[in-house]
Design a protein around this motif. Structure first.
Motif, short mmCIF file in Angstrom:
data_model
loop_
_atom_site.label_atom_id
_atom_site.label_comp_id
_atom_site.label_asym_id
_atom_site.label_seq_id
_atom_site.Cartn_x
_atom_site.Cartn_y
_atom_site.Cartn_z
N GLY A 189 -2.13 11.78 2.33
CA GLY A 189 -2.71 11.86 3.66
C GLY A 189 -2.78 13.28 4.16
N GLY A 190 -1.63 13.79 4.60
CA GLY A 190 -1.52 15.18 5.01
C GLY A 190 -2.76 15.75 5.65
N GLN A 191 -3.32 16.75 5.02
CA GLN A 191 -4.50 17.44 5.53
C GLN A 191 -5.80 16.94 4.90
N HIS A 192 -5.75 15.81 4.19
CA HIS A 192 -6.94 15.30 3.50
C HIS A 192 -7.89 14.70 4.54
N VAL A 193 -8.81 15.51 5.02
CA VAL A 193 -9.65 15.13 6.16
C VAL A 193 -10.51 13.91 5.85
N GLU A 194 -11.27 13.96 4.77
CA GLU A 194 -12.25 12.92 4.51
C GLU A 194 -11.60 11.55 4.35
N LEU A 195 -10.56 11.48 3.50
CA LEU A 195 -9.91 10.20 3.26
C LEU A 195 -9.16 9.73 4.50
N GLY A 196 -8.51 10.67 5.19
CA GLY A 196 -7.76 10.30 6.39
C GLY A 196 -8.66 9.72 7.46
N THR A 234 0.83 -1.21 0.00
CA THR A 234 0.00 0.00 0.00
C THR A 234 0.86 1.26 0.00
N LEU A 235 1.89 1.29 0.85
CA LEU A 235 2.76 2.47 0.92
C LEU A 235 3.55 2.64 -0.37
N ALA A 236 3.98 1.54 -0.99
CA ALA A 236 4.71 1.66 -2.25
C ALA A 236 3.84 2.27 -3.33
N GLU A 237 2.58 1.86 -3.38
CA GLU A 237 1.67 2.42 -4.39
C GLU A 237 1.44 3.91 -4.16
N LEU A 238 1.39 4.33 -2.88
CA LEU A 238 1.12 5.73 -2.57
C LEU A 238 2.36 6.61 -2.71
N LEU A 239 3.51 6.10 -2.29
CA LEU A 239 4.70 6.95 -2.17
C LEU A 239 5.71 6.76 -3.29
N SER A 258 2.56 6.48 8.46
CA SER A 258 3.17 6.84 7.18
C SER A 258 2.18 7.53 6.26
N PHE A 259 0.94 7.08 6.27
CA PHE A 259 -0.10 7.75 5.48
C PHE A 259 -0.24 9.20 5.91
N ASP A 260 -0.23 9.45 7.22
CA ASP A 260 -0.40 10.81 7.73
C ASP A 260 0.71 11.74 7.27
N ARG A 261 1.86 11.19 6.94
CA ARG A 261 3.01 12.01 6.51
C ARG A 261 3.18 12.01 5.00
#
Length: 279
Positions: free
Chosen positions: A115-122, A43-48, A108-111
């Motif tokens: 992720g960051g400030q994406h409220v709904e998805l987070g 999952t992290l590899a696909e995102l980052l 890791s998603f939060d960083r």
């Protein structure tokens, strides 16, 4: 004072993508045969690092890539990182290793840029992960970014609980959050303490926040404290002792300064510290 409910927003254009991604993750988590470390890494590899997602293992071993890139890629796998609780003597390693991949995915998603400030998805992702990490998690759990835990597996959460940004939930000795508990930004809830003589002398004590408790900005609740129903700990306050029901505690150490106006008219609601000093 005006009553200001949250404003509903129209769906995002990528809402179907987000829903499909969450459904895929949820299905994998529901399968008892899923390798959680592998799920986290993939999952992290696909995102980052999407360019390496399909060839992660080869990329980690590719001498043509910069060492920093290879190291960062390797750290997507939670088996290649250490988290602080793993060093604690009282950590149940079997239980922690089961939740560790999900904690690493959460942190890791939060960083990440996504992720960051994406409220709904987070909120949706953390709501998906929480029941697989906590001892118990009720309905409608809402956590914002950069919430962190000690073990994770010693946390019990009721319904409609909200935990805001940069909160530490140190569940080392156990934390219980009742229904509709609200914990504001930068608050700290502890369930372990150290001897003032020998730091390695650790005492674990369950901390309980009962139904409808509010812990406000930058406040701290120390190990073993019980904040009773409808109790409130004010901004920057440090609750070293139990907080009485419907009372508002402020200061360091926190003391009662008022009773909430919605308190029942009963003798069980005691006078504030200020009232008693005037008697």
């Amino acid at each position: 004072m005006p009553f200001l409910p949250l404003r509903p927003l129209p769906p995002r254009a990528n809402a179907p993508l987000a829903a499909a991604w969450l459904e895929q993750l949820g299905g994998a988590l529901a399968d008892p045969d899923t390798d959680r470390a592998e799920l986290c890494r993939r999952t992290l590899a696909e995102l980052l690092y999407p360019q390496y997602a399909a060839s992660w293992g080869d990329a980690v071993e590719d001498a043509a890539l910069p060492l920093g890139t290879r190291l960062a890629l390797s750290a997507l796998d939670p088996r290649n990182v250490t988290l602080e609780p793993e060093y604690y003597a009282d950590c149940d390693q079997e239980r922690f290793q089961r939740v560790k991949p999900l904690l690493w995915l959460w942190y890791s998603f939060d960083r990440s840029p996504l992720g960051g400030q994406h409220v709904e998805l987070g909120v949706a992702l953390r709501r998906l992960l929480a029941p697989h990490i906590f001892r118990r998690c009720g309905a409608n759990f809402k956590a914002f970014q950069h919430v962190e835990f000690s073990f994770g597996y010693n946390l019990e959460v009721g319904d409609d609980v909200v935990v805001h940004r940069h909160v530490l939930l140190d569940d080392r000795g156990g934390i219980v959050l009742g229904n509709r508990v609200s914990i504001s930004d930068y608050a700290n809830i502890y369930s372990h303490t150290h001897s003032i003589v020998e730091q390695r002398d650790v005492t674990n004590a369950k901390t309980v926040l009962e139904d409808d408790v509010r812990i406000t900005y930058h406040a701290t609740v120390l190990a073993g404290v019980r904040v009773h129903e409808q109790g409130m700990v004010g901004a920057v306050a440090v609750a070293t002792k139990d907080v009485r029901p419907y009372h508002v505690y402020v200061g360091i150490p926190a003391k009662s300064v008022r009773v909430k106006p919605n308190a029942p008219q009963a003798s069980s609601v005691l006078k504030t510290s200020r009232d008693r000093s005037d008697d």
